[in-house]
Design a protein around this motif. Structure first.
Motif, PDB file in Angstrom:
ATOM      1  N   GLU A  11      -9.328  -4.358  -2.808  1.00 32.33           N
ATOM      2  CA  GLU A  11     -10.110  -3.116  -2.926  1.00 32.33           C
ATOM      3  C   GLU A  11      -9.277  -1.845  -2.693  1.00 32.33           C
ATOM      4  O   GLU A  11      -9.655  -0.763  -3.132  1.00 32.33           O
ATOM      5  N   ALA A  12      -8.141  -2.008  -2.006  1.00 32.87           N
ATOM      6  CA  ALA A  12      -7.292  -0.828  -1.755  1.00 32.87           C
ATOM      7  C   ALA A  12      -6.707  -0.275  -3.054  1.00 32.87           C
ATOM      8  O   ALA A  12      -6.183   0.849  -3.072  1.00 32.87           O
ATOM      9  N   ASN A  13      -6.828  -1.030  -4.141  1.00 28.26           N
ATOM     10  CA  ASN A  13      -6.410  -0.498  -5.441  1.00 28.26           C
ATOM     11  C   ASN A  13      -7.200   0.752  -5.829  1.00 28.26           C
ATOM     12  O   ASN A  13      -6.799   1.493  -6.737  1.00 28.26           O
ATOM     13  N   ALA A  14      -8.318   0.969  -5.163  1.00 24.23           N
ATOM     14  CA  ALA A  14      -9.103   2.186  -5.422  1.00 24.23           C
ATOM     15  C   ALA A  14      -8.264   3.449  -5.204  1.00 24.23           C
ATOM     16  O   ALA A  14      -8.584   4.512  -5.723  1.00 24.23           O
ATOM     17  N   TYR A  28       0.840  -1.209   0.000  1.00 24.28           N
ATOM     18  CA  TYR A  28       0.000   0.000   0.000  1.00 24.28           C
ATOM     19  C   TYR A  28       0.876   1.261   0.000  1.00 24.28           C
ATOM     20  O   TYR A  28       0.647   2.205  -0.768  1.00 24.28           O
ATOM     21  N   TYR A  29       1.881   1.259   0.865  1.00 25.34           N
ATOM     22  CA  TYR A  29       2.782   2.426   0.911  1.00 25.34           C
ATOM     23  C   TYR A  29       3.473   2.640  -0.435  1.00 25.34           C
ATOM     24  O   TYR A  29       3.643   3.764  -0.896  1.00 25.34           O
ATOM     25  N   LYS A  30       3.868   1.513  -1.063  1.00 25.83           N
ATOM     26  CA  LYS A  30       4.509   1.645  -2.377  1.00 25.83           C
ATOM     27  C   LYS A  30       3.548   2.310  -3.360  1.00 25.83           C
ATOM     28  O   LYS A  30       3.931   3.175  -4.140  1.00 25.83           O
ATOM     29  N   MET A  31       2.286   1.889  -3.301  1.00 25.00           N
ATOM     30  CA  MET A  31       1.295   2.428  -4.235  1.00 25.00           C
ATOM     31  C   MET A  31       1.137   3.948  -4.057  1.00 25.00           C
ATOM     32  O   MET A  31       1.175   4.696  -5.042  1.00 25.00           O
ATOM     33  N   VAL A  32       0.975   4.403  -2.806  1.00 24.57           N
ATOM     34  CA  VAL A  32       0.760   5.848  -2.613  1.00 24.57           C
ATOM     35  C   VAL A  32       2.054   6.631  -2.802  1.00 24.57           C
ATOM     36  O   VAL A  32       2.030   7.857  -2.894  1.00 24.57           O
ATOM     37  N   ILE A  92      -2.458  12.582   0.403  1.00 22.62           N
ATOM     38  CA  ILE A  92      -1.802  11.301   0.719  1.00 22.62           C
ATOM     39  C   ILE A  92      -1.876  11.039   2.215  1.00 22.62           C
ATOM     40  O   ILE A  92      -2.106   9.922   2.665  1.00 22.62           O
ATOM     41  N   LYS A  93      -1.737  12.108   2.978  1.00 23.31           N
ATOM     42  CA  LYS A  93      -1.803  11.976   4.424  1.00 23.31           C
ATOM     43  C   LYS A  93      -3.149  11.389   4.863  1.00 23.31           C
ATOM     44  O   LYS A  93      -3.199  10.533   5.749  1.00 23.31           O
ATOM     45  N   CYS A  94      -4.225  11.857   4.219  1.00 17.44           N
ATOM     46  CA  CYS A  94      -5.560  11.335   4.561  1.00 17.44           C
ATOM     47  C   CYS A  94      -5.590   9.822   4.374  1.00 17.44           C
ATOM     48  O   CYS A  94      -6.220   9.093   5.136  1.00 17.44           O
ATOM     49  N   GLY A  95      -4.915   9.353   3.313  1.00 24.51           N
ATOM     50  CA  GLY A  95      -4.963   7.937   2.958  1.00 24.51           C
ATOM     51  C   GLY A  95      -3.984   7.083   3.741  1.00 24.51           C
ATOM     52  O   GLY A  95      -3.879   5.874   3.473  1.00 24.51           O
ATOM     53  N   THR A  96      -3.243   7.666   4.667  1.00 28.23           N
ATOM     54  CA  THR A  96      -2.274   6.861   5.421  1.00 28.23           C
ATOM     55  C   THR A  96      -2.453   6.961   6.940  1.00 28.23           C
ATOM     56  O   THR A  96      -1.810   6.207   7.682  1.00 28.23           O
ATOM     57  N   ILE A  97      -3.339   7.841   7.383  1.00 29.37           N
ATOM     58  CA  ILE A  97      -3.470   8.025   8.839  1.00 29.37           C
ATOM     59  C   ILE A  97      -3.924   6.746   9.538  1.00 29.37           C
ATOM     60  O   ILE A  97      -3.291   6.277  10.497  1.00 29.37           O
TER      61      ILE A  97
END
Lengths: 408, 142
Positions: free
Chosen positions: B109-112, B93-97, B123-128
């Motif tokens: 589903e995290a591919n969304a 996931y971290y690699k993707m973002v 990006i911060k919103c998606g990693t908190i």
């Protein structure tokens, strides 16, 4: 009133981003060409330190640096230029007052009266002042409208030894102008001092510290067309005289001796240890000249018109909640119903509109307006009704699906 | 690449009807609080792991669509996994973002969120929430 289209041409950020709708001037304003040129001119033609060089350039820049105090004093109608202390910004000004006031004037059990709905910079330095002195923090109660309630405020003095009142002149989140003259008069009637945060007020409304009869005023240059990194602490001269500096070093002392005794320079230089933000001071002086040319009465009137126009348009939409009806100082605070503020702002960003969301450094505000996150659109002299119309068209069409799409 | 329509549906579904959004008052669970210092996102994650396996993950708090949906999806993804498997998923996931090559199959589903990297401010919103889950995995893996 001034010619907004002509003003816009003075701002390189607007010329370089003709499609950007910048509604975040309460965070920081754009700078006009004349201010930018002043800063560049310092580096390209007048680079020197001040008050230290035995040469012409240093002498000339020192004079301009000192004369800017007169410009600032005139702008806020201070009694004398020595009441103007250069700082790094409103936050640093507020800290100087809080820390030094605590040292000199606060005793155990004294009350510091502030407000829960304000910016962290208005509150946190006073938390520390209370910790150092044993004073107690009390909050002025605010009605749900977010308007200042003078009656509730005066009640705070009953049976309490209020030593200082620390409040902003204009609310950072809601853009309301507080009745500062009455607030100050009530504080003084009860023997308290008043320290005013002018960060959102000085850029937008005509400021007269003598008429308001306030003891301290803090403000930042970067919110009023000037460079960042420079701000002002106005203090009543006799109070500044009694206060010690926070910082010590070169530029603030006249003599010092091996026995650790220091002879400080006079007020205000004693507060200004170290090489200051020289180009910032010169730029701030230029920014004030720009505002004076427009006339602060006009600036105030225009901010009120923009906020009023924006709010009246938003009120006609059924998908929006406005939190500051009747706001005066160019600030409009709202949410798109059912959409988290940051999601809406992400969509606005995609449409070329810059706003701020969050709690705007006022982390205790939710207790008053009932939400902990809002969109704040803040406007200044270079914004137009046309931009508002374009923004309102975007808001009207904002849906959760579109917000999500903006990241897909 | 996942279809845009499907991505939108996944995100809205996990935002409007999260599977795992609830506070847990169970002493067996460990919890980690993670809040953004620049926005309002403020999430607490609760995890129960036994014998190196994640039994249950829940979260609660205030978050935008990205924060809520990404946390909810990651709760789904790591539940039932070994701690090491869960760590590997989070790494993908971290690699993707971070706009690096990643294993699409691992993220389901995290591919969304595969274009989130284009919105630097989100990006911060998606990693908190994800960071809170990662902290809990590390806590159990000590």
């Amino acid at each position: 009133m001034f010619d907004v289209e002509k003003i816009r041409k003075d701002f390189p950020m607007i010329m370089n981003h003709p499609d950007l709708i910048y509604f975040d001037s309460a965070a920081t304003s754009f700078k006009p060409r004349s201010v930018i040129d002043t800063v560049i001119d310092y580096y390209e033609h007048n680079n020197c330190n001040i008050h230290r060089g035995d040469y012409d350039i240093s002498f000339a820049v020192s004079k301009r640096y000192d004369d800017t105090r007169k410009t600032i004093a005139r702008f806020i109608n201070a009694k004398r230029p020595e009441e103007i202390v250069y700082t790094y910004g409103a936050t640093s000004s507020l800290n100087i007052v809080a820390i030094n006031f605590a040292k000199k004037f606060l005793n155990k059990g004294d009350v510091i009266l502030t407000s829960e709905v304000e910016h962290a910079s208005d509150v946190l330095p006073w938390f520390k002042a209370a910790e150092q002195s044993g004073a107690i923090i009390k909050y002025v109660p605010f009605p749900k409208s977010g308007r200042f309630d003078l009656e509730a405020y005066e009640k705070c003095f009953e049976n309490e030894n209020v030593k200082i009142v620390a409040l902003p002149h204009v609310s950072n989140v809601l853009g309301f102008i507080y009745p500062m003259k009455q607030i100050a008069a009530i504080a003084h009637k009860h023997g308290a001092y008043i320290a005013v945060d002018g960060a959102q007020a000085v850029p937008h409304i005509k400021m007269d510290v003598q008429d308001l009869d306030i003891d301290f005023l803090s403000f930042s240059s970067h919110k009023m067309l000037g460079p960042a990194g420079i701000g002002v602490l106005y203090g009543r001269y006799e109070l500044l005289e009694q206060m010690d500096p926070v910082f010590y070093g070169g530029g603030s002392n006249a003599r010092f001796y091996p026995d650790c005794s220091i002879i400080l320079k006079n007020t205000p230089e004693k507060f200004e240890a170290g090489t200051p933000d020289i180009e910032g001071v010169l730029g701030l002086g230029k920014a004030i000249e720009y505002l004076e040319e427009l006339g602060m009465d006009n600036v105030e009137e225009y901010g009120k018109q923009l906020a009023g126009y924006f709010i009246s348009k938003l009120e006609k939409l059924d998908n929006v909640t406005v939190y500051n009806h009747g706001a005066e100082a160019g600030i409009v605070t709202f949410n798109v119903n059912g959409i988290f503020a940051q999601d809406a702002a992400g969509y606005f960003n995609k449409q070329g509109i810059a706003v701020r969301t969050g709690n705007h450094c006022a982390k205790m505000l939710d207790q008053i307006i009932g939400v902990n996150e809002t969109i704040r659109a803040s406007m200044y002299i270079y914004n137009t009704k046309d931009e508002i119309d374009r923004f309102v068209d975007v808001i009207k069409e904002t849906t959760l699906e579109k917000c999500v799409d903006s990241i897909l | 690449m996942m279809d845009k329509e499907i991505k939108r549906e996944i995100m809205l579904d996990h935002y409007n009807h999260p599977n795992n959004k609830q506070t847990v008052n169970d002493e067996r669970y460990k919890s980690v609080h993670n809040a953004s210092d620049s926005c309002i996102d403020d999430i607490t994650v609760f995890m129960l792991a036994e014998d190196g396996k994640i039994k249950d993950v829940k979260f609660d708090g205030i978050g935008c669509t990205i924060c809520t949906a990404s946390t909810d999806i990651m709760c789904d993804l790591v539940t039932g996994k070994d701690l090491s498997e869960a760590k590997a998923i989070i790494n993908e996931y971290y690699k993707m973002v971070d706009e690096k090559p990643f294993d699409e199959d691992a993220l389901e589903e995290a591919n969304a969120f595969d274009t989130l990297y284009q919105q630097a401010n989100r990006i911060k919103c998606g990693t908190i929430g994800i960071r809170a889950i990662e902290d809990l995995i590390n806590e159990y893996d000590k």
